[in-house]
Design a protein around this motif. Structure first.
Motif, PDB file in Angstrom:
ATOM      1  N   MET A   1      16.666  10.034 -17.745  1.00  0.00           N
ATOM      2  CA  MET A   1      15.745   8.953 -17.414  1.00  0.00           C
ATOM      3  C   MET A   1      15.746   8.773 -15.907  1.00  0.00           C
ATOM      4  SD  MET A   1      16.861   6.245 -20.402  1.00  0.00           S
ATOM      5  CE  MET A   1      18.608   6.684 -20.373  1.00  0.00           C
ATOM      6  N   VAL A   2      14.617   8.386 -15.346  1.00  0.00           N
ATOM      7  CA  VAL A   2      14.508   8.181 -13.908  1.00  0.00           C
ATOM      8  C   VAL A   2      14.127   6.724 -13.654  1.00  0.00           C
ATOM      9  CG1 VAL A   2      13.406   8.899 -11.761  1.00  0.00           C
ATOM     10  CG2 VAL A   2      13.813  10.575 -13.570  1.00  0.00           C
ATOM     11  N   VAL A   3      14.866   6.085 -12.751  1.00  0.00           N
ATOM     12  CA  VAL A   3      14.679   4.668 -12.451  1.00  0.00           C
ATOM     13  C   VAL A   3      14.508   4.495 -10.951  1.00  0.00           C
ATOM     14  CG1 VAL A   3      15.766   2.374 -12.557  1.00  0.00           C
ATOM     15  CG2 VAL A   3      16.084   3.983 -14.440  1.00  0.00           C
ATOM     16  N   ALA A   4      13.627   3.608 -10.548  1.00  0.00           N
ATOM     17  CA  ALA A   4      13.455   3.298  -9.132  1.00  0.00           C
ATOM     18  C   ALA A   4      14.630   2.448  -8.652  1.00  0.00           C
ATOM     19  CB  ALA A   4      12.145   2.564  -8.900  1.00  0.00           C
ATOM     20  N   GLY A   5      15.193   2.817  -7.517  1.00  0.00           N
ATOM     21  CA  GLY A   5      16.315   2.074  -6.960  1.00  0.00           C
ATOM     22  C   GLY A   5      15.866   0.845  -6.195  1.00  0.00           C
ATOM     23  N   GLY A   6      16.839   0.160  -5.604  1.00  0.00           N
ATOM     24  CA  GLY A   6      16.565  -1.035  -4.823  1.00  0.00           C
ATOM     25  C   GLY A   6      16.846  -0.815  -3.348  1.00  0.00           C
ATOM     26  N   ALA A   7      16.900  -1.906  -2.614  1.00  0.00           N
ATOM     27  CA  ALA A   7      17.092  -1.832  -1.165  1.00  0.00           C
ATOM     28  C   ALA A   7      18.513  -1.410  -0.793  1.00  0.00           C
ATOM     29  CB  ALA A   7      16.764  -3.176  -0.533  1.00  0.00           C
ATOM     30  N   THR A   8      19.471  -1.625  -1.691  1.00  0.00           N
ATOM     31  CA  THR A   8      20.874  -1.275  -1.430  1.00  0.00           C
ATOM     32  C   THR A   8      21.435  -0.525  -2.632  1.00  0.00           C
ATOM     33  OG1 THR A   8      21.707  -3.330  -2.390  1.00  0.00           O
ATOM     34  CG2 THR A   8      21.178  -3.352  -0.020  1.00  0.00           C
ATOM     35  N   ARG A   9      22.610   0.065  -2.458  1.00  0.00           N
ATOM     36  CA  ARG A   9      23.257   0.738  -3.582  1.00  0.00           C
ATOM     37  C   ARG A   9      23.529  -0.251  -4.710  1.00  0.00           C
ATOM     38  NH1 ARG A   9      27.899   2.068  -6.146  1.00  0.00           N
ATOM     39  NH2 ARG A   9      28.255   4.287  -6.632  1.00  0.00           N
ATOM     40  N   PHE A  10      23.952  -1.462  -4.358  1.00  0.00           N
ATOM     41  CA  PHE A  10      24.209  -2.502  -5.352  1.00  0.00           C
ATOM     42  C   PHE A  10      22.973  -2.721  -6.217  1.00  0.00           C
ATOM     43  CE2 PHE A  10      24.155  -6.908  -6.783  1.00  0.00           C
ATOM     44  CZ  PHE A  10      25.452  -7.148  -7.201  1.00  0.00           C
ATOM     45  N   CYS A  11      21.822  -2.878  -5.587  1.00  0.00           N
ATOM     46  CA  CYS A  11      20.576  -3.099  -6.333  1.00  0.00           C
ATOM     47  C   CYS A  11      20.212  -1.882  -7.178  1.00  0.00           C
ATOM     48  CB  CYS A  11      19.440  -3.436  -5.372  1.00  0.00           C
ATOM     49  SG  CYS A  11      19.636  -4.997  -4.500  1.00  0.00           S
ATOM     50  N   SER A  12      20.473  -0.693  -6.656  1.00  0.00           N
ATOM     51  CA  SER A  12      20.139   0.527  -7.389  1.00  0.00           C
ATOM     52  C   SER A  12      20.972   0.668  -8.651  1.00  0.00           C
ATOM     53  CB  SER A  12      20.324   1.747  -6.486  1.00  0.00           C
ATOM     54  OG  SER A  12      19.401   1.727  -5.417  1.00  0.00           O
ATOM     55  N   VAL A  13      22.286   0.417  -8.547  1.00  0.00           N
ATOM     56  CA  VAL A  13      23.146   0.488  -9.733  1.00  0.00           C
ATOM     57  C   VAL A  13      22.716  -0.564 -10.751  1.00  0.00           C
ATOM     58  CG1 VAL A  13      25.498   0.221 -10.609  1.00  0.00           C
ATOM     59  CG2 VAL A  13      25.099   1.461  -8.481  1.00  0.00           C
ATOM     60  N   ARG A  14      22.400  -1.746 -10.284  1.00  0.00           N
ATOM     61  CA  ARG A  14      21.955  -2.813 -11.184  1.00  0.00           C
ATOM     62  C   ARG A  14      20.677  -2.409 -11.910  1.00  0.00           C
ATOM     63  NH1 ARG A  14      21.370  -8.346  -8.231  1.00  0.00           N
ATOM     64  NH2 ARG A  14      19.554  -7.252  -7.381  1.00  0.00           N
ATOM     65  N   ASN A  15      19.755  -1.750 -11.219  1.00  0.00           N
ATOM     66  CA  ASN A  15      18.531  -1.265 -11.867  1.00  0.00           C
ATOM     67  C   ASN A  15      18.854  -0.217 -12.926  1.00  0.00           C
ATOM     68  OD1 ASN A  15      17.171  -2.924 -10.113  1.00  0.00           O
ATOM     69  ND2 ASN A  15      16.147  -1.296  -8.974  1.00  0.00           N
ATOM     70  N   GLY A  16      19.788   0.671 -12.610  1.00  0.00           N
ATOM     71  CA  GLY A  16      20.185   1.682 -13.586  1.00  0.00           C
ATOM     72  C   GLY A  16      20.832   1.078 -14.811  1.00  0.00           C
ATOM     73  N   LEU A  17      21.613   0.028 -14.613  1.00  0.00           N
ATOM     74  CA  LEU A  17      22.300  -0.646 -15.723  1.00  0.00           C
ATOM     75  C   LEU A  17      21.330  -1.231 -16.742  1.00  0.00           C
ATOM     76  CD1 LEU A  17      25.341  -2.625 -14.246  1.00  0.00           C
ATOM     77  CD2 LEU A  17      25.373  -1.090 -16.219  1.00  0.00           C
ATOM     78  N   GLU A  18      20.134  -1.556 -16.297  1.00  0.00           N
ATOM     79  CA  GLU A  18      19.146  -2.126 -17.214  1.00  0.00           C
ATOM     80  C   GLU A  18      18.748  -1.143 -18.306  1.00  0.00           C
ATOM     81  OE1 GLU A  18      15.878  -3.568 -14.927  1.00  0.00           O
ATOM     82  OE2 GLU A  18      17.052  -5.157 -13.951  1.00  0.00           O
TER      83      GLU A  18
ATOM     84  N   PRO B   1      15.034   6.309  -4.772  1.00  0.00           N
ATOM     85  CA  PRO B   1      14.077   5.421  -4.110  1.00  0.00           C
ATOM     86  C   PRO B   1      12.685   5.606  -4.707  1.00  0.00           C
ATOM     87  CG  PRO B   1      15.484   6.474  -2.491  1.00  0.00           C
ATOM     88  CD  PRO B   1      15.769   7.149  -3.810  1.00  0.00           C
ATOM     89  N   GLU B   2      11.963   4.526  -4.854  1.00  0.00           N
ATOM     90  CA  GLU B   2      10.654   4.594  -5.518  1.00  0.00           C
ATOM     91  C   GLU B   2       9.729   5.624  -4.876  1.00  0.00           C
ATOM     92  OE1 GLU B   2       7.336   1.534  -7.366  1.00  0.00           O
ATOM     93  OE2 GLU B   2       8.823   0.796  -5.934  1.00  0.00           O
ATOM     94  N   GLN B   3       9.788   5.749  -3.541  1.00  0.00           N
ATOM     95  CA  GLN B   3       8.892   6.678  -2.855  1.00  0.00           C
ATOM     96  C   GLN B   3       9.274   8.142  -3.074  1.00  0.00           C
ATOM     97  OE1 GLN B   3      10.917   4.484  -1.465  1.00  0.00           O
ATOM     98  NE2 GLN B   3      11.924   5.248   0.392  1.00  0.00           N
ATOM     99  N   GLN B   4      10.430   8.380  -3.718  1.00  0.00           N
ATOM    100  CA  GLN B   4      10.856   9.759  -3.976  1.00  0.00           C
ATOM    101  C   GLN B   4      10.641  10.197  -5.427  1.00  0.00           C
ATOM    102  OE1 GLN B   4      14.913  10.279  -2.682  1.00  0.00           O
ATOM    103  NE2 GLN B   4      14.541   9.496  -0.636  1.00  0.00           N
ATOM    104  N   LEU B   5      10.152   9.297  -6.271  1.00  0.00           N
ATOM    105  CA  LEU B   5      10.038   9.616  -7.697  1.00  0.00           C
ATOM    106  C   LEU B   5       9.069  10.766  -7.946  1.00  0.00           C
ATOM    107  CD1 LEU B   5      10.036   6.037  -9.302  1.00  0.00           C
ATOM    108  CD2 LEU B   5      11.952   7.602  -8.953  1.00  0.00           C
ATOM    109  N   ASP B   6       7.910  10.749  -7.294  1.00  0.00           N
ATOM    110  CA  ASP B   6       6.926  11.823  -7.499  1.00  0.00           C
ATOM    111  C   ASP B   6       7.461  13.157  -6.999  1.00  0.00           C
ATOM    112  OD1 ASP B   6       5.129  10.122  -8.704  1.00  0.00           O
ATOM    113  OD2 ASP B   6       3.940   9.783  -6.883  1.00  0.00           O
TER     114      ASP B   6
ATOM    115  N   ILE C   1      23.466   8.145 -12.120  1.00  0.00           N
ATOM    116  CA  ILE C   1      23.606   9.002 -10.951  1.00  0.00           C
ATOM    117  C   ILE C   1      22.711   8.434  -9.848  1.00  0.00           C
ATOM    118  CG2 ILE C   1      23.298  11.328 -10.035  1.00  0.00           C
ATOM    119  CD1 ILE C   1      23.915  12.377 -12.846  1.00  0.00           C
ATOM    120  N   VAL C   2      23.378   7.919  -8.816  1.00  0.00           N
ATOM    121  CA  VAL C   2      22.672   7.210  -7.747  1.00  0.00           C
ATOM    122  C   VAL C   2      22.404   8.173  -6.597  1.00  0.00           C
ATOM    123  CG1 VAL C   2      22.709   5.204  -6.218  1.00  0.00           C
ATOM    124  CG2 VAL C   2      23.896   5.117  -8.418  1.00  0.00           C
ATOM    125  N   ALA C   3      21.131   8.337  -6.255  1.00  0.00           N
ATOM    126  CA  ALA C   3      20.735   9.268  -5.195  1.00  0.00           C
ATOM    127  C   ALA C   3      19.750   8.557  -4.272  1.00  0.00           C
ATOM    128  CB  ALA C   3      20.114  10.526  -5.806  1.00  0.00           C
ATOM    129  N   GLY C   4      20.285   7.845  -3.305  1.00  0.00           N
ATOM    130  CA  GLY C   4      19.424   7.047  -2.434  1.00  0.00           C
ATOM    131  C   GLY C   4      19.408   7.512  -0.999  1.00  0.00           C
TER     132      GLY C   4
END
Length: 227
Positions: free
Chosen positions: A79-96, A58-63, A11-14
């Motif tokens: 699970m909560v994961v820090a996203g990236g600069a773009t949606r593409f990067c965020s999905v890739r981070n989640g896939l890990e 986004p990492e700054q929104q985790l807290d 679930i991508v929320a950027g």
């Protein structure tokens, strides 16, 4: 067709809230006394409480998110994961966070009204075909911009794409190993770059993406029907 592979939902929320004309990120705006993102997570949890939920922020929104979960006593495990600069990067981070072969649905964090049957159909279609992208037919007439101006096109030839977009994990991993391209606007476009076909699943006009004040008004009307 009932699948037997593990089910994940990324679930991508950027969002930043700029189009919503608010300082608060749109996924944290309250709808019926709790953040929109919580409603979205609950849809997948209600569909199947064993779905492995991965929330990308986004990492700054985790807290802030952790504080909101404590405030609202939010119980569905995720699970909560820090996203990236773009949606593409965020999905890739989640896939890990996805282990082994599985079915992976990628969903917008601000689509809290997705039907449970739609989620089920997306997973089952992806189990049989490798992909499933939720879409609806346009209601309005469509015009294509041309060098001369514009021209009418038959709307029956077009679909409006929603989420979830569901894929076998092996296919999605391969797709996200590619370099990011400007035309990658969703997961389907990333997968299609491999030459893979994408199967469409019928969505719902209620499955709105809340990005503007007008969307929020409609969401408030929808949520009142469920209270």
């Amino acid at each position: 067709m009932e699948n037997k592979l593990p089910e994940y939902a990324i679930i991508v929320a950027g969002g930043s809230g700029s189009r919503m004309q608010r300082d608060m990120p749109k996924q944290f705006i309250e709808l019926a006394d709790k953040p929109i993102l919580m409603h979205t997570i609950e849809r997948f949890y209600k569909y199947n409480n064993e779905v492995r939920l991965i929330v990308v922020l986004p990492e700054q929104q985790l807290d802030t998110w952790r504080s909101l979960c404590r405030k609202h006593k939010f119980e569905p495990f995720h699970m909560v994961v820090a996203g990236g600069a773009t949606r593409f990067c965020s999905v890739r981070n989640g896939l890990e966070m996805v282990q082994g072969e599985a079915l992976v649905a990628v969903h917008d964090g601000v689509r809290p009204f997705v039907e449970l049957e739609t989620i089920k159909e997306a997973y089952n279609t992806a189990a049989g075909h490798g992909s499933a992208v939720v879409a609806v037919s346009p209601k309005d007439s469509i015009r294509e911009l041309t060098q001369e101006g514009s021209k009418a096109v038959p709307r029956v030839n077009y679909k409006l794409v929603q989420t979830p977009q569901c894929f076998r994990a092996s296919l999605l991993r391969k797709a996200y190993e590619q370099p990011e391209e400007e035309h990658f606007t969703d997961d389907a476009s990333v997968v299609e770059q491999l030459g893979e076909k994408v199967v469409l699943v019928e969505g719902s006009y209620r499955n709105i993406k809340i990005t503007t004040p007008e969307d929020l008004l409609l969401a408030e009307a929808f949520i009142k029907e469920t209270l």
